[in-house]
Each structure stands twice: as C-alpha cells, then as structure tokens.
Design a protein around this motif. Structure first.
Motif, PDB file in Angstrom:
ATOM      1  N   LEU A 177       0.833  -1.189   0.000  1.00 27.32           N
ATOM      2  CA  LEU A 177       0.000   0.000   0.000  1.00 27.32           C
ATOM      3  C   LEU A 177       0.875   1.249   0.000  1.00 27.32           C
ATOM      4  O   LEU A 177       1.810   1.363   0.791  1.00 27.32           O
ATOM      5  CB  LEU A 177      -0.896  -0.016   1.249  1.00 27.32           C
ATOM      6  N   GLY A 178       0.630   2.137  -0.936  1.00 29.60           N
ATOM      7  CA  GLY A 178       1.375   3.388  -1.017  1.00 29.60           C
ATOM      8  C   GLY A 178       2.589   3.366  -1.928  1.00 29.60           C
ATOM      9  O   GLY A 178       3.168   4.404  -2.211  1.00 29.60           O
ATOM     10  N   THR A 179       3.005   2.170  -2.395  1.00 30.54           N
ATOM     11  CA  THR A 179       4.138   2.100  -3.317  1.00 30.54           C
ATOM     12  C   THR A 179       3.825   2.929  -4.557  1.00 30.54           C
ATOM     13  O   THR A 179       2.732   2.858  -5.103  1.00 30.54           O
ATOM     14  CB  THR A 179       4.434   0.641  -3.731  1.00 30.54           C
ATOM     15  N   GLY A 180       4.796   3.717  -4.988  1.00 32.33           N
ATOM     16  CA  GLY A 180       4.596   4.570  -6.151  1.00 32.33           C
ATOM     17  C   GLY A 180       5.280   4.021  -7.390  1.00 32.33           C
ATOM     18  O   GLY A 180       6.261   3.278  -7.303  1.00 32.33           O
ATOM     19  N   PHE A 181       4.734   4.375  -8.541  1.00 33.49           N
ATOM     20  CA  PHE A 181       5.279   3.988  -9.836  1.00 33.49           C
ATOM     21  C   PHE A 181       5.258   5.195 -10.755  1.00 33.49           C
ATOM     22  O   PHE A 181       4.321   5.994 -10.714  1.00 33.49           O
ATOM     23  CB  PHE A 181       4.425   2.897 -10.504  1.00 33.49           C
ATOM     24  N   VAL A 182       6.278   5.325 -11.584  1.00 26.20           N
ATOM     25  CA  VAL A 182       6.291   6.302 -12.670  1.00 26.20           C
ATOM     26  C   VAL A 182       6.412   5.493 -13.953  1.00 26.20           C
ATOM     27  O   VAL A 182       7.408   4.799 -14.167  1.00 26.20           O
ATOM     28  CB  VAL A 182       7.464   7.303 -12.543  1.00 26.20           C
ATOM     29  N   ASN A 186      -4.177  -5.791  -7.357  1.00 28.40           N
ATOM     30  CA  ASN A 186      -3.728  -4.441  -6.982  1.00 28.40           C
ATOM     31  C   ASN A 186      -4.602  -3.401  -7.654  1.00 28.40           C
ATOM     32  O   ASN A 186      -5.053  -3.599  -8.781  1.00 28.40           O
ATOM     33  CB  ASN A 186      -2.291  -4.164  -7.449  1.00 28.40           C
ATOM     34  N   THR A 187      -4.751  -2.275  -6.996  1.00 35.47           N
ATOM     35  CA  THR A 187      -5.358  -1.101  -7.610  1.00 35.47           C
ATOM     36  C   THR A 187      -4.322   0.008  -7.577  1.00 35.47           C
ATOM     37  O   THR A 187      -3.700   0.258  -6.540  1.00 35.47           O
ATOM     38  CB  THR A 187      -6.632  -0.645  -6.864  1.00 35.47           C
ATOM     39  N   TYR A 188      -4.128   0.650  -8.729  1.00 31.27           N
ATOM     40  CA  TYR A 188      -3.190   1.755  -8.875  1.00 31.27           C
ATOM     41  C   TYR A 188      -4.003   3.019  -9.147  1.00 31.27           C
ATOM     42  O   TYR A 188      -4.797   3.053 -10.076  1.00 31.27           O
ATOM     43  CB  TYR A 188      -2.255   1.527 -10.068  1.00 31.27           C
ATOM     44  N   GLU A 248      -4.798  -0.162  -3.228  1.00 29.20           N
ATOM     45  CA  GLU A 248      -5.311  -1.427  -2.700  1.00 29.20           C
ATOM     46  C   GLU A 248      -4.324  -2.501  -3.120  1.00 29.20           C
ATOM     47  O   GLU A 248      -3.870  -2.503  -4.260  1.00 29.20           O
ATOM     48  CB  GLU A 248      -6.689  -1.774  -3.277  1.00 29.20           C
ATOM     49  N   VAL A 249      -4.011  -3.400  -2.196  1.00 29.21           N
ATOM     50  CA  VAL A 249      -3.056  -4.460  -2.521  1.00 29.21           C
ATOM     51  C   VAL A 249      -3.448  -5.754  -1.821  1.00 29.21           C
ATOM     52  O   VAL A 249      -3.868  -5.745  -0.665  1.00 29.21           O
ATOM     53  CB  VAL A 249      -1.603  -4.053  -2.159  1.00 29.21           C
ATOM     54  N   PHE A 294      -6.388   2.054 -12.165  1.00 25.81           N
ATOM     55  CA  PHE A 294      -6.195   0.768 -12.836  1.00 25.81           C
ATOM     56  C   PHE A 294      -6.365  -0.312 -11.778  1.00 25.81           C
ATOM     57  O   PHE A 294      -5.905  -0.150 -10.648  1.00 25.81           O
ATOM     58  CB  PHE A 294      -4.736   0.612 -13.326  1.00 25.81           C
ATOM     59  N   LYS A 295      -6.945  -1.431 -12.154  1.00 24.24           N
ATOM     60  CA  LYS A 295      -6.981  -2.578 -11.248  1.00 24.24           C
ATOM     61  C   LYS A 295      -6.538  -3.808 -12.017  1.00 24.24           C
ATOM     62  O   LYS A 295      -6.968  -4.039 -13.152  1.00 24.24           O
ATOM     63  CB  LYS A 295      -8.372  -2.798 -10.666  1.00 24.24           C
ATOM     64  N   LEU A 296      -5.670  -4.597 -11.390  1.00 25.48           N
ATOM     65  CA  LEU A 296      -5.165  -5.843 -11.946  1.00 25.48           C
ATOM     66  C   LEU A 296      -5.585  -6.977 -11.026  1.00 25.48           C
ATOM     67  O   LEU A 296      -5.363  -6.913  -9.808  1.00 25.48           O
ATOM     68  CB  LEU A 296      -3.632  -5.800 -12.033  1.00 25.48           C
ATOM     69  N   ASP A 297      -6.213  -8.013 -11.602  1.00 26.53           N
ATOM     70  CA  ASP A 297      -6.576  -9.227 -10.874  1.00 26.53           C
ATOM     71  C   ASP A 297      -6.128 -10.423 -11.701  1.00 26.53           C
ATOM     72  O   ASP A 297      -6.470 -10.514 -12.881  1.00 26.53           O
ATOM     73  CB  ASP A 297      -8.095  -9.333 -10.676  1.00 26.53           C
ATOM     74  N   ILE A 298      -5.371 -11.328 -11.077  1.00 27.85           N
ATOM     75  CA  ILE A 298      -4.954 -12.562 -11.746  1.00 27.85           C
ATOM     76  C   ILE A 298      -5.437 -13.720 -10.883  1.00 27.85           C
ATOM     77  O   ILE A 298      -5.000 -13.864  -9.744  1.00 27.85           O
ATOM     78  CB  ILE A 298      -3.426 -12.628 -11.928  1.00 27.85           C
ATOM     79  N   THR A 299      -6.354 -14.534 -11.431  1.00 24.76           N
ATOM     80  CA  THR A 299      -6.927 -15.628 -10.657  1.00 24.76           C
ATOM     81  C   THR A 299      -6.876 -16.924 -11.458  1.00 24.76           C
ATOM     82  O   THR A 299      -7.080 -16.914 -12.677  1.00 24.76           O
ATOM     83  CB  THR A 299      -8.401 -15.338 -10.277  1.00 24.76           C
ATOM     84  N   PRO A 300      -6.637 -18.046 -10.772  1.00 29.83           N
ATOM     85  CA  PRO A 300      -6.688 -19.335 -11.467  1.00 29.83           C
ATOM     86  C   PRO A 300      -8.090 -19.545 -12.042  1.00 29.83           C
ATOM     87  O   PRO A 300      -9.090 -19.190 -11.409  1.00 29.83           O
ATOM     88  CB  PRO A 300      -6.390 -20.355 -10.369  1.00 29.83           C
ATOM     89  N   LYS A 301      -8.155 -20.099 -13.233  1.00 26.21           N
ATOM     90  CA  LYS A 301      -9.452 -20.361 -13.861  1.00 26.21           C
ATOM     91  C   LYS A 301     -10.037 -21.626 -13.245  1.00 26.21           C
ATOM     92  O   LYS A 301      -9.400 -22.684 -13.265  1.00 26.21           O
ATOM     93  CB  LYS A 301      -9.286 -20.521 -15.375  1.00 26.21           C
TER      94      LYS A 301
END
Length: 158
Positions: free
Chosen positions: A52-57, A85-87, A77-78, A103-110
C-alpha cells in the motif's frame, strides 16, 4: 456532474500467474526490456516492495497512440496473496483529461481447469474532466496487449 465509468478486459493466460503478477508489480522496471514498444520506462518509488502506497512512474505508449504518456501512480489497494492491486493515477498526462483514474489488476486461477490457466482482468475506473473526453479504450487495449506479450515471453522462459 461527471460519473465514474469503467472499462475492463479479461483474458486467459497459460504462464505462471505468480510470475506474471511479479512482472506487473515488483519487476515492472524490467518491462521495457521485454516490451520496448509498449513501455519506455517504469520506475518503482521506494524500496521495491509492492505494498500500500508504493509509487510507480510509467512512461508507456498505449496501443496505436504513437507518443508516450507519463503517469505517476500509487498502489491504493493491494492483495499480493490473491494477485490483485489497484493503482491510482495522481499525476501525469492522463490527468489532463480525467478527474480520477484507477487501474486494477486481478490474476486468478481459472476454475475447473488443471492446466494452470489463469484469468487476467484489467479494469480502469475513471471520471472524465468534461464530456468531450473520449473513453480510454487505447489504455485498456495496451493492458491487454502487454498481458498477451508477457504471457508469450514467460511461456518461452518456462
């Protein structure tokens, strides 16, 4: 009053979900090496841990956009265990046209598969600065293309 809108893309991948998650989080600075047409540079602000709070450029070129755009984002959100994650974008070119952009990324097993297939879902939630702003379809398309190309790369390395 503007409304929050949402676009998303879901796709199947066969590569290791943990490796893919790491490439879009902790190892994101390596993306320009593997996807030079999509990413010019990615910098993680801080100690490199994804929390939480990690920044990206990010300096990226959305699919067919032509020129690079710069965004500064932070993780709002992490859930590393569940690869989600939500960026939140707080500065950069995107914010010229939007009041808010996540942006939100979700990776889940099918479910129901035994071959390691996972589902990758990218979603963007945004509020346009005005009615004339077009939907960010090029950005969501860029997420889809990057995921496809990373899946191919990680499968070759396996």
């Amino acid at each position: 009053m503007a409304q929050i809108q949402k676009l998303e893309v879901v796709q199947e991948v066969k590569c290791c979900p943990d490796k893919l998650y790491r490439m879009f989080t902790r190892d994101a600075p390596q993306l320009p090496k593997y996807l030079p047409k999509a990413f010019h540079s990615v910098e993680v602000i801080g100690d490199g841990e994804v929390r939480l709070g990690t920044g990206f450029v990010w300096k990226a070129v959305p699919h067919h956009a032509g020129s690079a755009i710069l965004t500064k984002q932070k993780i709002t959100e992490v859930d590393n265990k569940n690869r989600s994650n939500t960026y939140t974008v707080f500065e950069g070119d995107v914010m010229k046209n939007f009041n808010s952009f996540d942006f939100k990324l979700d990776i889940t097993p099918k479910s129901g598969t035994t071959d390691g297939t996972s589902l990758v879902k990218w979603s963007v939630e945004y509020e346009k600065a005005n009615e004339d702003v077009i939907d960010p379809t090029e950005i969501i398309k860029a997420c889809e293309v990057a995921t496809t190309e990373m899946n191919i790369h990680l499968l070759k390395k396996a």
